[in-house]
Write an enzyme that holds these catalytic residues in place. Structure first.
Site, mmCIF file in Angstrom:
data_model
loop_
_atom_site.group_PDB
_atom_site.id
_atom_site.type_symbol
_atom_site.label_atom_id
_atom_site.label_comp_id
_atom_site.label_asym_id
_atom_site.label_seq_id
_atom_site.Cartn_x
_atom_site.Cartn_y
_atom_site.Cartn_z
ATOM 1 C CG HIS A 1 -2.113 0.869 1.038
ATOM 2 N ND1 HIS A 1 -2.058 2.234 1.110
ATOM 3 C CD2 HIS A 1 -3.394 0.551 0.741
ATOM 4 C CE1 HIS A 1 -3.259 2.723 0.863
ATOM 5 N NE2 HIS A 1 -4.082 1.729 0.640
ATOM 6 C CG ASP B 1 -8.496 -5.102 -2.098
ATOM 7 O OD1 ASP B 1 -9.663 -4.908 -1.700
ATOM 8 O OD2 ASP B 1 -7.918 -4.367 -2.906
HETATM 9 N N1 ACO Z 1 3.947 -7.821 -4.176
HETATM 10 C C1 ACO Z 1 5.287 -7.829 -4.384
HETATM 11 N N2 ACO Z 1 6.044 -6.706 -4.408
HETATM 12 C C2 ACO Z 1 5.412 -5.554 -4.234
HETATM 13 C C3 ACO Z 1 4.016 -5.468 -4.012
HETATM 14 C C4 ACO Z 1 3.287 -6.668 -3.981
HETATM 15 N N3 ACO Z 1 1.950 -6.668 -3.796
HETATM 16 N N4 ACO Z 1 3.663 -4.181 -3.871
HETATM 17 C C5 ACO Z 1 4.786 -3.463 -4.002
HETATM 18 N N5 ACO Z 1 5.834 -4.295 -4.240
HETATM 19 C C6 ACO Z 1 7.234 -3.903 -4.444
HETATM 20 C C7 ACO Z 1 7.423 -3.437 -5.877
HETATM 21 O O1 ACO Z 1 7.754 -4.500 -6.731
HETATM 22 C C8 ACO Z 1 8.543 -2.437 -5.687
HETATM 23 O O2 ACO Z 1 9.750 -3.146 -5.531
HETATM 24 P P1 ACO Z 1 11.133 -2.575 -6.141
HETATM 25 O O3 ACO Z 1 11.355 -1.289 -5.404
HETATM 26 O O4 ACO Z 1 12.102 -3.637 -5.841
HETATM 27 O O5 ACO Z 1 10.860 -2.376 -7.608
HETATM 28 C C9 ACO Z 1 8.231 -1.782 -4.362
HETATM 29 O O6 ACO Z 1 7.500 -2.764 -3.619
HETATM 30 C C10 ACO Z 1 7.400 -0.537 -4.486
HETATM 31 O O7 ACO Z 1 6.251 -0.868 -5.250
HETATM 32 P P2 ACO Z 1 5.321 0.165 -5.960
HETATM 33 O O8 ACO Z 1 4.439 -0.532 -6.932
HETATM 34 O O9 ACO Z 1 6.140 1.312 -6.470
HETATM 35 O O10 ACO Z 1 4.495 0.675 -4.716
HETATM 36 P P3 ACO Z 1 3.242 1.577 -4.799
HETATM 37 O O11 ACO Z 1 3.164 2.294 -3.542
HETATM 38 O O12 ACO Z 1 3.195 2.361 -6.045
HETATM 39 O O13 ACO Z 1 2.089 0.470 -4.953
HETATM 40 C C11 ACO Z 1 0.218 -0.806 -4.808
HETATM 41 C C12 ACO Z 1 1.033 0.283 -4.140
HETATM 42 C C13 ACO Z 1 -0.248 -0.335 -6.196
HETATM 43 C C14 ACO Z 1 -1.032 -1.075 -3.978
HETATM 44 C C15 ACO Z 1 1.074 -2.080 -4.935
HETATM 45 O O14 ACO Z 1 1.515 -2.477 -3.661
HETATM 46 C C16 ACO Z 1 0.341 -3.224 -5.631
HETATM 47 O O15 ACO Z 1 0.276 -3.258 -6.857
HETATM 48 N N6 ACO Z 1 -0.220 -4.183 -4.844
HETATM 49 C C17 ACO Z 1 -0.920 -5.300 -5.394
HETATM 50 C C18 ACO Z 1 -2.333 -4.889 -5.822
HETATM 51 C C19 ACO Z 1 -3.211 -4.626 -4.637
HETATM 52 O O16 ACO Z 1 -3.287 -5.395 -3.691
HETATM 53 N N7 ACO Z 1 -3.962 -3.525 -4.714
HETATM 54 C C20 ACO Z 1 -4.913 -3.131 -3.681
HETATM 55 C C21 ACO Z 1 -4.419 -1.929 -2.950
HETATM 56 S S1 ACO Z 1 -5.544 -1.473 -1.684
HETATM 57 C C22 ACO Z 1 -6.755 -0.658 -2.493
HETATM 58 O O17 ACO Z 1 -6.557 -0.015 -3.467
HETATM 59 C C23 ACO Z 1 -8.105 -0.801 -2.003
#
Ligand code: ACO
Length: 389
Positions: free
Chosen positions: A263, A317
């Site tokens: 998140h 979620d």
């Molecule tokens: N699984 C594995 N690695 C992850 C995850 C994950 N779910 N989320 C983030 N990371 C890692 C990324 O790969 C990245 O790693 P790196 O720095 O080595 O490249 C780092 O953590 C940062 O990730 P970002 O995508 O830049 O983080 P951001 O804050 O933009 O993303 C998000 C947040 C979009 C929710 C992301 O965690 C994600 O895609 N999660 C999975 C989808 C999800 O569960 N969405 C629901 C969110 S809650 C809601 O909206 C109601």
């Protein structure tokens, strides 16, 4: 007024885009509050409609105000036969989020007397949207199964009535109470993508039905509300506890996101995930266990070592799908159910935006060509990047 450009931050990460008094997240401590009240307290003691009132009007209602609000919402649950006919024309195989977005927008056709400076118009629109969204969603669910939608029951509270319209059975009181708590947990979450979308749309002074419709469209994506469906698919794909480690290692190696984790705001476990996990356990104790819960818990525990150091923990979620499944809600209704709840937050932001409106108009950093000269087709080179070559 000349405004100095600020540095570019993809996704506007860390950039304040509004001032708001509606909700607050402490991402380090894992605390979420609505109007100053902690979410765990509200989930335990408040109802969804009381919480919606709090979010939208700023204070918890006294008993009379609460009764009046609940009564108004109850009185506006029915939808025109034209809306039911419209829903019958939608393809049964279409995603319910699309049906919800279209039907929310269609309310603007029926209630087109926009008067944004009239408090009665504002409260009328709030009541109508909160009342009718569940009815339209439940109607689409029955229609796509080849059945006629059933009318809302005026004697049932908000959450029970929705489950009744969806399943055609009056729900068990515990199930209804748990569903109501889920709605409380999903009602608001600061300036996420769909709420930002709602505020941008609101800032043009369009009608509230367009505001909610644009937010529904934004919530539909898999990086936002759509992740709850993907979590269940992922758990089913993993299948059993002994396959969790291999799955997680594979996902990390291939840089695939683990659904229901991570998140932008939280560096610890999302407080809503903690409460949803407790609600899931209560449901399983009463109505039978779900083996996917064991897979989920194992995944959370293994991921704590591998993703925890990066501040990636379960989000809202992760456990919500397991709760919804136990409540008999079909998988592709998980995100629309999220939208039923979040409508309260969107409407609170709509009202707040109107109170101090300035149209959103960010700037951009242009990365395209400098000025070029137009040439007739026969003078253009063949490698001009068009899809036909
Ligand atoms: N699984 C594995 N690695 C992850 C995850 C994950 N779910 N989320 C983030 N990371 C890692 C990324 O790969 C990245 O790693 P790196 O720095 O080595 O490249 C780092 O953590 C940062 O990730 P970002 O995508 O830049 O983080 P951001 O804050 O933009 O993303 C998000 C947040 C979009 C929710 C992301 O965690 C994600 O895609 N999660 C999975 C989808 C999800 O569960 N969405 C629901 C969110 S809650 C809601 O909206 C109601």
């Amino acid at each position: 007024m000349t405004v100095e450009p600020v540095g570019f931050r993809p996704g506007l990460e860390g950039v304040p885009a509004t001032q708001s008094a509606i909700s607050n997240i402490d991402g380090q401590r894992g605390v979420l509050s609505y109007r100053g009240y902690r979410i765990d307290e509200l989930a335990a003691h408040s109802s969804f409609l009381e919480t919606a009132y709090l979010l939208i009007w700023g204070e918890l209602p006294d008993p009379e105000r609460l009764r009046n609000f609940q009564h108004s919402v109850q009185m506006h649950r029915r939808v025109s036969f034209r809306i039911r006919d419209m829903l019958k024309c939608f393809p049964a195989g279409g995603h319910p989020m699309d049906a919800l977005q279209a039907s929310a927008a269609s309310l603007g056709l029926f209630y087109s007397n926009r008067a944004l400076d009239d408090p009665e118009y504002i409260s009328g629109a709030v009541v109508r949207l909160l009342a009718k969204i569940p009815t339209m969603l439940a109607a689409f669910q029955l229609i796509r199964r080849g059945q006629d939608p059933i009318q809302p029951r005026d004697d049932l509270p908000y959450a029970s009535n929705f489950l009744y319209m969806l399943t055609e059975r009056e729900p068990d009181p515990l199930a209804a109470r748990i569903f109501d708590a889920c709605l409380v947990l999903h009602a608001e979450h600061t300036l996420n993508a769909s709420t930002f979308s709602a505020r941008v749309t609101a800032s043009t002074l369009t009608d509230p039905y367009a505001v909610v419709a644009s937010a529904v469209g934004t919530l539909a994506g898999p990086l936002h509300g759509g992740a709850n469906e993907d979590v269940l698919a992922m758990l089913e794909e993993i299948g059993s506890e002994d396959r969790v480690e291999a799955y997680l290692d594979g996902a990390i190696k291939e840089k695939r996101k683990v659904m229901g984790f991570g998140h932008r705001e939280y560096r610890v476990k999302d407080p809503r995930a903690t409460i949803l996990q407790q609600l899931a356990e209560t449901l399983f104790d009463r109505f039978g266990h779900d083996q996917m819960y064991d897979v989920a818990r194992r995944l959370e525990s293994v991921a704590a070592d591998r993703l925890g150091p990066k501040g990636i923990y379960p989000n809202v979620d992760f456990y919500s799908g397991l709760v919804y499944r136990k409540l008999g809600i079909p998988t592709d209704l998980f995100t629309p159910v999220f939208a039923i709840a979040r409508a309260a937050g969107w409407l609170a932001h709509w009202k707040e935006q109107l109170g101090a409106n300035r149209i959103y108009r960010p700037t951009q950093i242009y990365t395209g060509y400098a000025e070029r000269q137009w040439l007739p087709p026969e003078s253009r080179s063949s490698d001009n990047g068009s899809p036909t070559g």
